[in-house]
Design a protein around this motif. Structure first.
Motif, PDB file in Angstrom:
ATOM      1  N   MET A  53       0.185   5.566  -8.572  1.00 40.68           N
ATOM      2  CA  MET A  53      -0.996   6.344  -8.964  1.00 40.68           C
ATOM      3  C   MET A  53      -0.604   7.725  -9.483  1.00 40.68           C
ATOM      4  O   MET A  53      -1.226   8.252 -10.407  1.00 40.68           O
ATOM      5  CB  MET A  53      -1.941   6.481  -7.777  1.00 40.68           C
ATOM      6  CG  MET A  53      -2.642   5.172  -7.422  1.00 40.68           C
ATOM      7  SD  MET A  53      -3.684   5.398  -5.954  1.00 40.68           S
ATOM      8  CE  MET A  53      -4.682   3.888  -6.006  1.00 40.68           C
ATOM      9  N   ALA A  54       0.426   8.323  -8.880  1.00 36.93           N
ATOM     10  CA  ALA A  54       0.856   9.645  -9.332  1.00 36.93           C
ATOM     11  C   ALA A  54       1.504   9.545 -10.712  1.00 36.93           C
ATOM     12  O   ALA A  54       1.348  10.423 -11.558  1.00 36.93           O
ATOM     13  CB  ALA A  54       1.827  10.262  -8.331  1.00 36.93           C
TER      14      ALA A  54
ATOM     15  N   LEU B 210      -8.866  -2.318  -4.691  1.00 39.52           N
ATOM     16  CA  LEU B 210      -7.656  -1.700  -4.146  1.00 39.52           C
ATOM     17  C   LEU B 210      -7.161  -2.393  -2.870  1.00 39.52           C
ATOM     18  O   LEU B 210      -6.139  -1.997  -2.312  1.00 39.52           O
ATOM     19  CB  LEU B 210      -7.915  -0.211  -3.862  1.00 39.52           C
ATOM     20  CG  LEU B 210      -8.147   0.658  -5.103  1.00 39.52           C
ATOM     21  CD1 LEU B 210      -8.494   2.083  -4.688  1.00 39.52           C
ATOM     22  CD2 LEU B 210      -6.909   0.661  -6.001  1.00 39.52           C
TER      23      LEU B 210
ATOM     24  N   ASN C  81      -5.990  10.429   0.630  1.00 42.53           N
ATOM     25  CA  ASN C  81      -4.900  11.316   0.196  1.00 42.53           C
ATOM     26  C   ASN C  81      -3.952  10.623  -0.781  1.00 42.53           C
ATOM     27  O   ASN C  81      -2.742  10.843  -0.754  1.00 42.53           O
ATOM     28  CB  ASN C  81      -4.120  11.856   1.403  1.00 42.53           C
ATOM     29  CG  ASN C  81      -3.457  13.191   1.091  1.00 42.53           C
ATOM     30  OD1 ASN C  81      -3.736  13.811   0.057  1.00 42.53           O
ATOM     31  ND2 ASN C  81      -2.573  13.628   1.963  1.00 42.53           N
ATOM     32  N   LEU C  82      -4.521   9.793  -1.634  1.00 40.92           N
ATOM     33  CA  LEU C  82      -3.754   9.168  -2.710  1.00 40.92           C
ATOM     34  C   LEU C  82      -3.902  10.025  -3.966  1.00 40.92           C
ATOM     35  O   LEU C  82      -4.868  10.778  -4.106  1.00 40.92           O
ATOM     36  CB  LEU C  82      -4.299   7.760  -2.993  1.00 40.92           C
ATOM     37  CG  LEU C  82      -4.011   6.701  -1.930  1.00 40.92           C
ATOM     38  CD1 LEU C  82      -4.862   5.457  -2.164  1.00 40.92           C
ATOM     39  CD2 LEU C  82      -2.520   6.337  -1.927  1.00 40.92           C
ATOM     40  N   PRO C  83      -2.964   9.910  -4.896  1.00 45.06           N
ATOM     41  CA  PRO C  83      -3.113  10.652  -6.158  1.00 45.06           C
ATOM     42  C   PRO C  83      -4.417  10.254  -6.853  1.00 45.06           C
ATOM     43  O   PRO C  83      -4.807   9.079  -6.837  1.00 45.06           O
ATOM     44  CB  PRO C  83      -1.893  10.207  -6.962  1.00 45.06           C
ATOM     45  CG  PRO C  83      -0.879   9.808  -5.918  1.00 45.06           C
ATOM     46  CD  PRO C  83      -1.696   9.174  -4.818  1.00 45.06           C
ATOM     47  N   LEU C  84      -5.071  11.226  -7.475  1.00 47.10           N
ATOM     48  CA  LEU C  84      -6.380  10.974  -8.088  1.00 47.10           C
ATOM     49  C   LEU C  84      -6.227  10.248  -9.421  1.00 47.10           C
ATOM     50  O   LEU C  84      -5.183  10.310 -10.071  1.00 47.10           O
ATOM     51  CB  LEU C  84      -7.121  12.297  -8.253  1.00 47.10           C
ATOM     52  CG  LEU C  84      -7.344  13.039  -6.926  1.00 47.10           C
ATOM     53  CD1 LEU C  84      -8.008  14.394  -7.170  1.00 47.10           C
ATOM     54  CD2 LEU C  84      -8.172  12.204  -5.946  1.00 47.10           C
TER      55      LEU C  84
ATOM     56  N   GLN D 156      -4.841  18.341  -4.723  1.00 45.92           N
ATOM     57  CA  GLN D 156      -5.006  17.953  -6.134  1.00 45.92           C
ATOM     58  C   GLN D 156      -6.492  17.926  -6.475  1.00 45.92           C
ATOM     59  O   GLN D 156      -7.313  17.460  -5.679  1.00 45.92           O
ATOM     60  CB  GLN D 156      -4.400  16.562  -6.380  1.00 45.92           C
ATOM     61  CG  GLN D 156      -4.379  16.187  -7.856  1.00 45.92           C
ATOM     62  CD  GLN D 156      -4.044  14.722  -8.112  1.00 45.92           C
ATOM     63  OE1 GLN D 156      -3.920  13.927  -7.172  1.00 45.92           O
ATOM     64  NE2 GLN D 156      -3.911  14.375  -9.379  1.00 45.92           N
TER      65      GLN D 156
ATOM     66  N   TYR E 187       1.459   2.580  -3.425  1.00 45.72           N
ATOM     67  CA  TYR E 187       0.353   3.067  -4.276  1.00 45.72           C
ATOM     68  C   TYR E 187       0.613   4.507  -4.735  1.00 45.72           C
ATOM     69  O   TYR E 187       0.295   4.879  -5.852  1.00 45.72           O
ATOM     70  CB  TYR E 187      -0.976   3.045  -3.504  1.00 45.72           C
ATOM     71  CG  TYR E 187      -1.714   1.735  -3.475  1.00 45.72           C
ATOM     72  CD1 TYR E 187      -1.052   0.521  -3.554  1.00 45.72           C
ATOM     73  CD2 TYR E 187      -3.105   1.711  -3.359  1.00 45.72           C
ATOM     74  CE1 TYR E 187      -1.753  -0.677  -3.503  1.00 45.72           C
ATOM     75  CE2 TYR E 187      -3.821   0.522  -3.320  1.00 45.72           C
ATOM     76  CZ  TYR E 187      -3.142  -0.666  -3.386  1.00 45.72           C
ATOM     77  OH  TYR E 187      -3.844  -1.838  -3.340  1.00 45.72           O
ATOM     78  N   GLU E 188       1.132   5.331  -3.816  1.00 47.26           N
ATOM     79  CA  GLU E 188       1.236   6.756  -4.104  1.00 47.26           C
ATOM     80  C   GLU E 188       2.053   6.998  -5.362  1.00 47.26           C
ATOM     81  O   GLU E 188       1.627   7.724  -6.263  1.00 47.26           O
ATOM     82  CB  GLU E 188       1.848   7.492  -2.906  1.00 47.26           C
ATOM     83  CG  GLU E 188       1.844   8.988  -3.107  1.00 47.26           C
ATOM     84  CD  GLU E 188       2.125   9.748  -1.814  1.00 47.26           C
ATOM     85  OE1 GLU E 188       2.231   9.110  -0.740  1.00 47.26           O
ATOM     86  OE2 GLU E 188       2.258  10.975  -1.893  1.00 47.26           O
TER      87      GLU E 188
ATOM     88  N   PHE F 200       0.823  -1.215   0.000  1.00 51.76           N
ATOM     89  CA  PHE F 200       0.000   0.000   0.000  1.00 51.76           C
ATOM     90  C   PHE F 200       0.861   1.272   0.000  1.00 51.76           C
ATOM     91  O   PHE F 200       0.492   2.274  -0.619  1.00 51.76           O
ATOM     92  CB  PHE F 200      -0.942  -0.007   1.205  1.00 51.76           C
ATOM     93  CG  PHE F 200      -1.968   1.095   1.163  1.00 51.76           C
ATOM     94  CD1 PHE F 200      -3.074   1.012   0.313  1.00 51.76           C
ATOM     95  CD2 PHE F 200      -1.831   2.236   1.944  1.00 51.76           C
ATOM     96  CE1 PHE F 200      -4.013   2.032   0.260  1.00 51.76           C
ATOM     97  CE2 PHE F 200      -2.763   3.260   1.899  1.00 51.76           C
ATOM     98  CZ  PHE F 200      -3.861   3.159   1.054  1.00 51.76           C
TER      99      PHE F 200
ATOM    100  N   ARG G   5      -9.644   7.259  -3.197  1.00 52.07           N
ATOM    101  CA  ARG G   5      -8.316   7.851  -3.384  1.00 52.07           C
ATOM    102  C   ARG G   5      -8.229   9.207  -2.692  1.00 52.07           C
ATOM    103  O   ARG G   5      -7.245   9.520  -2.010  1.00 52.07           O
ATOM    104  CB  ARG G   5      -8.034   8.046  -4.880  1.00 52.07           C
ATOM    105  CG  ARG G   5      -7.730   6.767  -5.644  1.00 52.07           C
ATOM    106  CD  ARG G   5      -7.499   7.152  -7.097  1.00 52.07           C
ATOM    107  NE  ARG G   5      -7.216   6.019  -7.954  1.00 52.07           N
ATOM    108  CZ  ARG G   5      -6.203   5.974  -8.825  1.00 52.07           C
ATOM    109  NH1 ARG G   5      -5.378   6.997  -8.965  1.00 52.07           N
ATOM    110  NH2 ARG G   5      -6.007   4.915  -9.575  1.00 52.07           N
TER     111      ARG G   5
END
Lengths: 370, 370
Positions: A319-320, B18, B285-288, B189, A315-316, A312, B281
């Motif tokens: 996804m970015a 996820l 606070n994960l990238p959209l 974002q 993920y950042e 996990f 997401r």
């Protein structure tokens, strides 16, 4: 659904959409599907009493693996349950010797094969078909376990001494591996997804490319025809995945699976009907859904466990880096080399889509060594 | 997620992919999401003790409705929980007077409006802005309940006598209704889905067309700009749905919702990232994810309950008639007029896609009279 691995877990996503109450038979509440299915029953799929208790009230019974004893499935049918696939079909995904006999009988191209039980049998087979010889356990093979590629009879000593039923197959010098996923309903309706190319590494599927690059027109139709023919001749109900070798002289069928299959995970986003929805439709005798591609190119890469279990936290970055890549994580304990998820990328240009899927999977896996 | 309706249920589909363990706070185990989420806790969302017990161990807390008291949300934040959207933002989706004040302040186009508490106020408002006057309860409005379109002060007698806080709004002679769904993460974002056209009947959304037909270039960008500006100025975290009136003289903002929204159900198959995944997401606070369309035209039609509750028996016709239409059924008790599901069709030609979606929804609804 008997079994509570990732296939049952992903089936639940389709069941939620259709408002179908999915029940699973699990070994423990820690299993992948048990974590996301309220109606999880604990029991042993090898135990008829457990299966009978589990089936009570179900409109249909199906499987996320092929290990339920064939005779128990017959007992459930005798009890009046709708079980899909039925035992006469499923036995061909359980017993490789029965499968080879039947496929040979209906004229489906297979590797040369024979039952073997001692070293002399393997040597005799090699004399006719050459080394290497692929020795396979007749039952219980899964993801490369139960397969021995032998350069001499000595390489087959372990399974031969184990006394388990075995077959020998000629080694097929293939150019690439293909898979065709079809569905067939009790009504007899059949549909085929586009033919895909599968890439294996160390006996495990690592990548699936849909549609199979460069396979068009009659060649694609021929592969689909083989899979649909097998589904019909064997009386399959539900999904059938047919793994094939593409050789210089044509297609050769390798393995069969009668359930949602790793070669069809790309359909979740990549086809109009996911394989999981398709399986539910088929086993409930509903009309089948469109297998049409949702994008020109779809690539799925399996996510195998690395040294660091905290997927996990990665993920950042993934996804970015790529807002369009789709992450699937099965909620399983992360162990090195274990299938713990997959990623899917969709697009137009094959090299670009492959690069995106592999980048995401590699990043999610993290370091290989601790 | 506080609340266990269909929005939480569909969020679970994204959470499964996820590998996110979704917990819901439900009123009962019969609720739509409670049927498909193992970690369902029972409790009252108006009770701070229940909310505190529920939040224990959660990485983030969010909502499937706007009815949690603002002050309780602040208490959870004071306890150290990450709550998205936060109370300063959410109050704008809870209190229509606060929303109108703030939107006016930041220069977002709104209908003329005023607080009213007696018949004379409504008459004075009408004198300036003309009849009809739209009287709305400041809190608790949802899906058309709490809205009175008044041709005279007499029509507002019921809410005025109830003594609840009210506002009056000028009736907007709109050409059509649009909605813009955006997501914003705590990082700041923001992304916007394509603008959609929504069709309401009797105060209930019945159809959503993505993208909004004929809305291109600067006009579409202007609508998205308004929604993104609201999200940023109000500090929204998670999803924000902005319902707008398109008038001859431009756009006017009608309502706000800060959660997955009916106007975004089409994104499940119709966008690269579903609104449910996007909400997860954002609140984590994960990238959209990419909001790109997955097909040129996507139409969603709500499935409202008819006279015959056995919706499942009508799957066969709908699926046989159109193998590509996607059925969503929320597992709720079927009552006439109640939102019990939706269908989505994808394609290229608007009239054809609309016809397919409406045919499926009409068939699934079944007879209107018993």
């Amino acid at each position: 659904m008997v079994g509570a691995g990732q296939l049952a877990r992903m089936t639940q996503q389709a069941a939620i959409a259709l408002g179908i109450d999915l029940r699973v038979l699990a070994n423990s509440r820690d299993e992948s599907a048990a974590k996301v299915i309220v109606d999880t029953r604990l029991g042993d799929y090898r135990d008829l009493a457990d299966l009978r208790e589990f089936a009570k009230g179900c409109a249909a019974v199906t499987f996320d693996h092929e290990h339920v004893p064939t005779e128990h499935i017959q007992d459930l049918i005798d009890d009046g349950y709708a079980v899909h696939p039925g035992p006469e079909a499923l036995v061909h995904a359980q017993d490789k010797a029965v499968m080879r006999e039947r496929l040979t009988e209906i004229g489906v191209p297979c590797p040369a094969w024979a039952r073997v039980s001692e070293a002399a049998d393997v040597e005799a087979f090699a004399e006719e078909h050459g080394w290497p010889v692929v020795v396979k356990s007749v039952r219980g093979g899964y993801d490369g376990r139960g397969v021995w590629v032998c350069s001499s009879a000595e390489d087959a000593r372990e399974p031969l001494e184990a006394g388990i039923p075995l077959i020998a197959e000629a080694f097929v010098p293939f150019e690439r591996e293909l898979a065709v996923l079809v569905a067939r309903s009790p009504h007899g309706q059949g549909v085929s997804y586009p033919v895909v190319e599968t890439v294996q590494k160390d006996g495990i599927c690592v990548e699936v490319i849909a549609p199979a690059p460069g396979l068009v027109g009659e060649d694609a139709a021929a592969a689909q025809h083989i899979a649909l023919k097998i589904a019909q001749e064997l009386g399959v109900t539900g999904l059938l995945a047919v793994e094939m070798f593409a050789t210089k002289t044509g297609l050769v069928v390798n393995e069969l699976a009668m359930r949602p299959h790793n070669s069809g995970h790309w359909t979740i986003e990549g086809a109009r009907t996911s394989q999981f929805e398709q399986h539910l439709r088929a086993v409930l005798n509903l009309p089948l859904g469109s297998p049409a591609l949702a994008a020109p190119v779809v690539v799925m890469v399996n996510l195998l466990g690395g040294a660091d279990p905290d997927v996990f936290s990665r993920y950042e970055h993934v996804m970015a880096n790529d807002p369009g890549v789709k992450i699937h994580f099965y909620g399983k304990e992360v162990r090195p080399g274990r299938k713990i998820g997959h990623v899917t990328a969709l697009g137009v240009e094959l090299a670009e889509v492959r690069a995106r899927a592999w980048h995401a999977a590699d990043c999610l896996k993290g370091p290989v060594d601790a």
